[in-house]
Design an enzyme around this catalytic site. Structure first.
Site, PDB file in Angstrom:
ATOM      1  N   CYS A  87      60.300-131.845  19.999  1.00 55.84           N
ATOM      2  CA  CYS A  87      59.413-132.741  19.171  1.00 55.84           C
ATOM      3  C   CYS A  87      60.108-133.689  18.348  1.00 55.84           C
ATOM      4  CB  CYS A  87      58.355-131.777  18.476  1.00 55.84           C
ATOM      5  SG  CYS A  87      56.775-132.490  17.666  1.00 55.84           S
ATOM      6  N   GLY A 124      75.128-121.454  21.698  1.00 56.71           N
ATOM      7  CA  GLY A 124      75.338-121.130  20.514  1.00 56.71           C
ATOM      8  C   GLY A 124      75.140-122.469  19.598  1.00 56.71           C
ATOM      9  N   ASP A 173      84.859-111.655  23.405  1.00 54.92           N
ATOM     10  CA  ASP A 173      84.418-111.551  22.065  1.00 54.92           C
ATOM     11  C   ASP A 173      85.621-110.916  21.359  1.00 54.92           C
ATOM     12  OD1 ASP A 173      81.358-111.397  20.434  1.00 54.92           O
ATOM     13  OD2 ASP A 173      83.092-110.673  19.159  1.00 54.92           O
ATOM     14  N   THR A 202      69.893-118.570  11.990  1.00 55.75           N
ATOM     15  CA  THR A 202      69.236-119.707  11.283  1.00 55.75           C
ATOM     16  C   THR A 202      68.913-119.336   9.724  1.00 55.75           C
ATOM     17  OG1 THR A 202      68.118-120.215  13.478  1.00 55.75           O
ATOM     18  CG2 THR A 202      66.940-120.876  11.559  1.00 55.75           C
ATOM     19  N   CYS A 249      54.049-131.031  17.552  1.00 53.31           N
ATOM     20  CA  CYS A 249      53.076-131.918  16.874  1.00 53.31           C
ATOM     21  C   CYS A 249      51.971-132.160  18.069  1.00 53.31           C
ATOM     22  CB  CYS A 249      53.647-133.220  16.435  1.00 53.31           C
ATOM     23  SG  CYS A 249      54.253-134.461  17.650  1.00 53.31           S
ATOM     24  N   ARG A 294      80.919-104.618  19.947  1.00 54.29           N
ATOM     25  CA  ARG A 294      80.153-105.676  20.392  1.00 54.29           C
ATOM     26  C   ARG A 294      80.355-105.638  21.972  1.00 54.29           C
ATOM     27  NH1 ARG A 294      77.667-110.079  16.405  1.00 54.29           N
ATOM     28  NH2 ARG A 294      76.182-108.754  15.359  1.00 54.29           N
ATOM     29  N   HIS A 302      71.716-120.222   7.761  1.00 50.72           N
ATOM     30  CA  HIS A 302      71.951-121.671   7.463  1.00 50.72           C
ATOM     31  C   HIS A 302      70.794-121.978   6.582  1.00 50.72           C
ATOM     32  CE1 HIS A 302      74.722-122.226  10.552  1.00 50.72           C
ATOM     33  NE2 HIS A 302      74.156-121.884  11.619  1.00 50.72           N
TER      34      HIS A 302
HETATM   35 ZN    ZN Z   1      66.374-116.697  15.234  1.00 50.36          ZN
HETATM   36 ZN    ZN Z   2      55.869-133.656  19.137  1.00 42.84          ZN
END
Ligand code: ZN
Ligand code: ZN
Length: 342
Positions: free
Chosen positions: A111, A262, A200, A39, A97, A205, A42
């Protein structure tokens, strides 16, 4: 305070920001350890539409409370434990929220007003971070901050297992032996799998997967299918790579399930046979972030079910964030962490 600041996609620096002060319902945490994951890549690269720049990334973290907002109740998570300066906590980064239709029907992770620490509001790749007290979990004393910063990724894996809902004795195939794949191996083994196979391209790994108890490892999915010609009851894709997901689908046994775990790019497409989904009664599932799985993740970690020695590799100071990021990009080690306060 010192913080990693992503001013815009592709534009990152370690700079100074004012120390956060707690809103009435917030805690300020001195960050002990913060993990880096896909993340964050990204966010730096700008291929996540949800990010609000400039942003301090960092959503996998644990640390020590230094300030308590004036409306924070005496116990968080428990009735009688008081949260004061010095309380050690991990923090669930997703901020639901509570008002939208999905929040009100038990799908808080979906959400409609998505927000998250380290994605839409400043996160923990900084010396300090302000967090809603309702998102903080008091840590068992024997867990280090580095171990506790694994709770967030473990809780994503736990939610994945909740979605998959395997039966005792099921055979598993896990595609991808990155951090999440290796966590899923451990949960599958503990959850009654009769066999856990891992594929993999990265042989180092794969060796870690074997060390964690995987029954068979291969760089070629077809080699695994030689031993399981009917396929696997439960197949989990932990790569987010379209051809790998297609390969994973092909390896699901008739009547079995595929969990798409993933994170694929939003514009990626896969080709699946609807006839096969119908005729072979294949269930295709998704799993997004965390849902009532933070507490279970703490329990799994606290009981020693997750091998933190295998999972935790590099720990670097805040100034080395760019180096840490390139290690994650290269697939070097398993979980790379930043220790913002040394
Ligand atoms: Zn993370
Ligand atoms: Zn929400």
């Amino acid at each position: 305070m010192r913080a990693v600041i992503i001013d815009a996609p592709g534009n990152m620096r370690v700079g100074s920001l004012p120390d956060p002060t707690p809103k009435p319902d917030e805690l300020v945490i001195r960050v002990g350890a913060c993990g880096i994951c896909g993340t964050d890549l990204h966010i730096v690269d700008g291929d996540s539409p949800l990010v609000c720049y400039p942003i301090v990334p960092g959503h996998e973290f644990a640390g020590e409370v230094v300030e308590v907002g004036r409306n924070v109740p005496p116990g968080i998570g428990t009735r009688d434990m008081k949260v004061t300066a010095g309380t050690r906590v991990a923090v669930e980064p997703n901020l639901y929220c509570g008002h939208c239709e999905l929040c009100r029907t038990g799908h808080e992770n979906l959400c409609l007003n998505y927000a998250a620490l380290g994605v839409t509001v400043d996160g923990a790749l900084a010396e300090y971070v302000a967090v809603p007290a309702a998102k903080a979990y008091i840590l068992p004393e024997h867990l280090s901050f580095r171990e506790a910063a694994l709770i967030e990724p473990i809780s994503c894996a736990v939610h994945g297992m909740h979605r998959l809902d395997p039966k005792s004795g099921d055979t598993f195939l896990i595609v991808g032996a990155g951090t999440m794949g290796l966590l899923l191996v451990q949960l599958a083994l503990r959850g009654g799998a009769s066999k856990v196979a891992v594929v993999d391209l990265n042989t180092q790994r794969l060796q870690l997967a074997e060390k964690l108890g995987a029954d068979s490892i291969q760089t070629d999915i077809n080699k695994l299918l030689e031993d399981e010609p009917l396929g696997f009851d439960c197949v989990i894709d932990g790569t987010g790579v379209a051809p790998a997901i297609e390969g994973a689908f092909a390896a699901v046994k008739r009547g079995g399930k595929l969990l798409v775990f993933g994170v694929a790019p939003a514009e990626a497409r896969i080709s699946l046979s609807p006839f096969r989904i119908y005729n072979d009664e294949i269930t295709v599932l998704g799993s997004m972030a965390v849902l009532y799985s933070f507490g279970p993740a703490i329990n799994l970690l606290s009981s020693g079910i997750i091998d933190t020695e295998v999972m935790l590799t590099a720990a670097l100071p805040l100034e080395d964030f760019p180096r840490a990021l390139s290690m994650v990009r290269r697939g070097e080690g398993v979980k790379t962490q930043i220790l913002p306060n040394g």
